[in-house]
Write a protein that holds these residues in place. Structure first.
Motif, PDB file in Angstrom:
ATOM      1  N   THR A 104      -7.238  75.080  26.153  1.00 45.23           N
ATOM      2  CA  THR A 104      -6.960  75.723  27.297  1.00 45.23           C
ATOM      3  C   THR A 104      -8.042  76.685  27.861  1.00 45.23           C
ATOM      4  O   THR A 104      -7.702  77.332  28.780  1.00 45.23           O
ATOM      5  CB  THR A 104      -5.827  76.690  26.774  1.00 45.23           C
ATOM      6  OG1 THR A 104      -6.066  77.614  25.927  1.00 45.23           O
ATOM      7  CG2 THR A 104      -4.719  75.936  26.497  1.00 45.23           C
ATOM      8  N   LYS A 137      -9.239  65.427  32.653  1.00 46.63           N
ATOM      9  CA  LYS A 137      -8.672  66.505  33.055  1.00 46.63           C
ATOM     10  C   LYS A 137      -8.410  66.163  34.513  1.00 46.63           C
ATOM     11  O   LYS A 137      -7.347  66.278  34.997  1.00 46.63           O
ATOM     12  CB  LYS A 137      -9.480  67.708  32.723  1.00 46.63           C
ATOM     13  CG  LYS A 137      -8.770  69.042  33.527  1.00 46.63           C
ATOM     14  CD  LYS A 137      -9.682  69.977  33.236  1.00 46.63           C
ATOM     15  CE  LYS A 137      -9.071  71.310  33.840  1.00 46.63           C
ATOM     16  NZ  LYS A 137      -9.753  72.730  33.693  1.00 46.63           N
ATOM     17  N   GLY A 145      -0.163  66.321  28.659  1.00 46.47           N
ATOM     18  CA  GLY A 145       0.872  67.180  29.599  1.00 46.47           C
ATOM     19  C   GLY A 145       1.232  68.743  28.813  1.00 46.47           C
ATOM     20  O   GLY A 145       1.163  68.887  27.591  1.00 46.47           O
ATOM     21  N   GLU A 146       1.479  69.394  29.627  1.00 46.68           N
ATOM     22  CA  GLU A 146       1.900  71.052  29.372  1.00 46.68           C
ATOM     23  C   GLU A 146       2.977  70.935  28.324  1.00 46.68           C
ATOM     24  O   GLU A 146       3.061  72.173  27.630  1.00 46.68           O
ATOM     25  CB  GLU A 146       1.961  71.781  30.648  1.00 46.68           C
ATOM     26  CG  GLU A 146       0.972  71.916  31.739  1.00 46.68           C
ATOM     27  CD  GLU A 146      -0.231  72.517  30.822  1.00 46.68           C
ATOM     28  OE1 GLU A 146       0.027  73.322  30.062  1.00 46.68           O
ATOM     29  OE2 GLU A 146      -1.321  72.185  31.071  1.00 46.68           O
ATOM     30  N   LYS A 147       3.999  70.182  28.365  1.00 48.24           N
ATOM     31  CA  LYS A 147       5.181  70.367  27.478  1.00 48.24           C
ATOM     32  C   LYS A 147       4.692  70.349  25.976  1.00 48.24           C
ATOM     33  O   LYS A 147       5.647  70.762  24.981  1.00 48.24           O
ATOM     34  CB  LYS A 147       6.132  69.302  27.789  1.00 48.24           C
ATOM     35  CG  LYS A 147       5.626  68.011  27.217  1.00 48.24           C
ATOM     36  CD  LYS A 147       6.739  66.938  27.686  1.00 48.24           C
ATOM     37  CE  LYS A 147       7.342  66.549  28.749  1.00 48.24           C
ATOM     38  NZ  LYS A 147       6.609  65.646  29.611  1.00 48.24           N
ATOM     39  N   SER A 149      -1.637  70.046  24.634  1.00 48.32           N
ATOM     40  CA  SER A 149      -1.490  69.599  26.150  1.00 48.32           C
ATOM     41  C   SER A 149      -2.879  68.954  26.520  1.00 48.32           C
ATOM     42  O   SER A 149      -2.721  67.999  27.243  1.00 48.32           O
ATOM     43  CB  SER A 149      -1.236  70.813  27.098  1.00 48.32           C
ATOM     44  OG  SER A 149      -2.202  71.927  26.885  1.00 48.32           O
ATOM     45  N   SER A 150      -3.909  69.281  26.041  1.00 50.49           N
ATOM     46  CA  SER A 150      -5.022  68.597  26.255  1.00 50.49           C
ATOM     47  C   SER A 150      -5.566  67.297  25.569  1.00 50.49           C
ATOM     48  O   SER A 150      -6.580  66.872  25.619  1.00 50.49           O
ATOM     49  CB  SER A 150      -6.385  69.691  26.625  1.00 50.49           C
ATOM     50  OG  SER A 150      -6.764  69.909  24.947  1.00 50.49           O
TER      51      SER A 150
END
Length: 504
Positions: A136, A151, A158-160, A165-166
């Motif tokens: 992040t 990115k 994804g953010e979930k 997420s990365s």
């Protein structure tokens, strides 16, 4: 050392450069003495009981020169990252990669493999199939340029997935091509005994909560990886082993898209390593289930042990002995260490610690020859929306019979049982023999308990009220399951059990 039956596999991170930096502190490192100090540094990492050294060269960036993935020595010179000014010249790993390779023309990893070959040690190339360290942060000295390409093109899971997420999303062919190209490049360059696909850094390779084709995509990718290994075998003139490091639960792996059954059936791997992720070592991995999966094939089974136990305290040789006894007895072919190389940072004493740990894990005979410390733990990681196995908290209401699958010990076995409980008036019997309270305090647990280092299922109140109790007993422990019987007036909660099996 190279027995097919005995010995430990030991995985090493790609931060050899920063560890060499620390090793040479006060030694006046120069271009003239660098080879001598590298030899000393590598010797410091040897153990006569480690048969296989698994060297990670690829994570977010490359520890070796590459045309595909940014090399650490080149990141050292980076002045801008994703449009943001940066200065990474004080990052030890990058600084020493630059010093050794760019200024002195020395490839540390190349020299390491040559050293291991000279010392009759098997060498493996390990590739992290995903990595989300500092994911992040707007910039990071860990990253290849491809991170920012992914990115901006939306090639992350994804953010979930929160912290993860990365992670790169392998449903995109561009991601698969990038990973495959880097692996092909390094396989052609390094002549090694084996290669590893490390899915525990990280197993989140898809938006698996939304997709149903994750296994199909990854299986096709595994066939491409197998072809890459076959091409490398032609270059180097010998077979190359393939290990996959995965989660402890067979079905949870499939949720992630890691279809271990197909890999084994199609011969896409030569060994499989179920393992915890990081938080603590798993003492309850279903090795018998894995053994059934590989029966009738030539695929070997390695049982993974992390360096940490509950409350982030390091496992010692007694824990290794207990787990090795259990997992080797259940059918694992070898024990696999992850993160144990950190002990080398302790200097001479660290080298001794590694030798003690690896001795305890090198064979069933070794494991049975030393005191054993079985710490009851469960699963530290798995897919979202899936229940993870945890033995705690164990709730006692009056009386409770509780079985612990350890391994076989002596018919007249002295055992110290440590129990962390919210009540002091609890009593215990082991295998039908009443245990006496003791004032011993050589438990592994970090106590008082730091709440922040425990899993989410345990309350801060319970940690604050926890009491460490010790019990002594001599009983028949020759069965592979030890039967504990707890008794308390009213109710109690247990959040830690450790069984210390004494040799004398």
């Amino acid at each position: 050392m190279n027995s097919t039956k005995y010995g430990v596999l030991s995985n090493h991170d790609e931060d050899f450069y920063s560890r060499f930096d620390k090793f040479t502190t006060g030694k006046n490192l120069t271009k003239d003495n660098v080879h001598e100090l590298l030899e000393e540094f590598f010797i410091n990492h040897l153990s006569p009981h480690i048969s296989d050294y698994v060297i990670n060269v690829g994570g977010l960036s490359s520890a070796v020169p590459s045309k595909i993935c940014s090399f650490m020595a080149d990141i050292y010179n980076r002045k801008s990252e994703d449009g943001i000014p940066v200065d990474w010249t004080n990052i030890s790993n990058l600084k020493f990669a630059h010093l050794l390779y760019s200024e002195w023309g020395i490839d540390l990893i190349d020299e390491l493999f040559a050293f291991l070959k000279k010392n009759n040690c098997r060498s493996w190339l390990s590739f992290r199939m995903n990595d989300c360290h500092q994911g992040t942060e707007p910039v990071s000295p860990l990253r290849s340029d491809f991170f920012y390409t992914a990115k901006h093109n939306g090639w992350f899971v994804g953010e979930k997935y929160g912290y993860f997420s990365s992670c790169l999303d392998f449903s995109f062919p561009e991601v698969r091509n990038y990973v495959l190209s880097y692996i092909k490049e390094q396989l052609a360059r390094f002549d090694v005994y084996g290669v590893e696909w490390d899915f525990m850094r990280e197993p989140i390779c898809f938006d698996y909560l939304e997709r149903t084709d994750c296994c199909d995509i990854m299986n096709a990718f595994f066939r491409d990886l197998k072809k890459a290994v076959e091409d490398a075998e032609k270059i180097h003139g010998h077979p190359i082993k393939i290990n996959a490091r995965v989660c402890r639960d067979i079905e949870h792996n499939k949720v992630f898209g890691l279809d271990v059954r197909t890999w084994i059936k199609e011969g896409l791997v030569t060994s499989i390593t179920p393992t915890p992720r990081f938080t603590y070592t798993d003492a309850t991995m279903p090795i018998p289930e894995w053994k059934k999966l590989v029966e009738g094939t030539e695929v070997e089974l390695y049982a993974g042990i992390e360096v940490l136990s509950y409350t982030r305290v390091a496992n010692d040789d007694k824990v290794i002995a207990a787990l090795s006894n259990k997992y080797l007895s259940e059918g694992a072919d070898k024990i696999y260490f992850f993160n144990f190389f950190y002990s080398h940072n302790l200097g001479d004493i660290g080298a001794d610690i590694v030798k003690e740990n690896s001795y305890a894990g090198a064979s069933l005979e070794n494991a049975k020859s030393v005191d054993a410390r079985y710490v009851l733990t469960g699963q530290d990681f798995g897919p979202l929306e899936c229940e993870l196995y945890s033995p705690y908290p164990i709730k006692v209401c009056g009386n409770l019979a509780y079985d612990i699958a350890t391994s076989s010990y002596d018919e007249k076995q002295k055992i110290t049982v440590y129990v962390t409980c919210d009540r002091e008036d609890i009593s215990l019997s082991v295998n039908g023999v009443k245990a006496d309270r003791s004032d011993r305090a050589d438990y592994l647990l970090k106590y008082p308990i730091p709440y922040e280092s425990w899993s989410s299922w345990i309350s801060e109140e319970l940690c604050n009220n926890a009491k460490m109790l010790a019990f002594e007993v001599e009983c028949d422990a020759s069965a592979k399951t030890q039967k504990l019987a707890f008794s308390v007036d009213a109710k109690a909660e247990i959040i830690y059990i450790e069984m210390y099996f004494h040799k004398n």
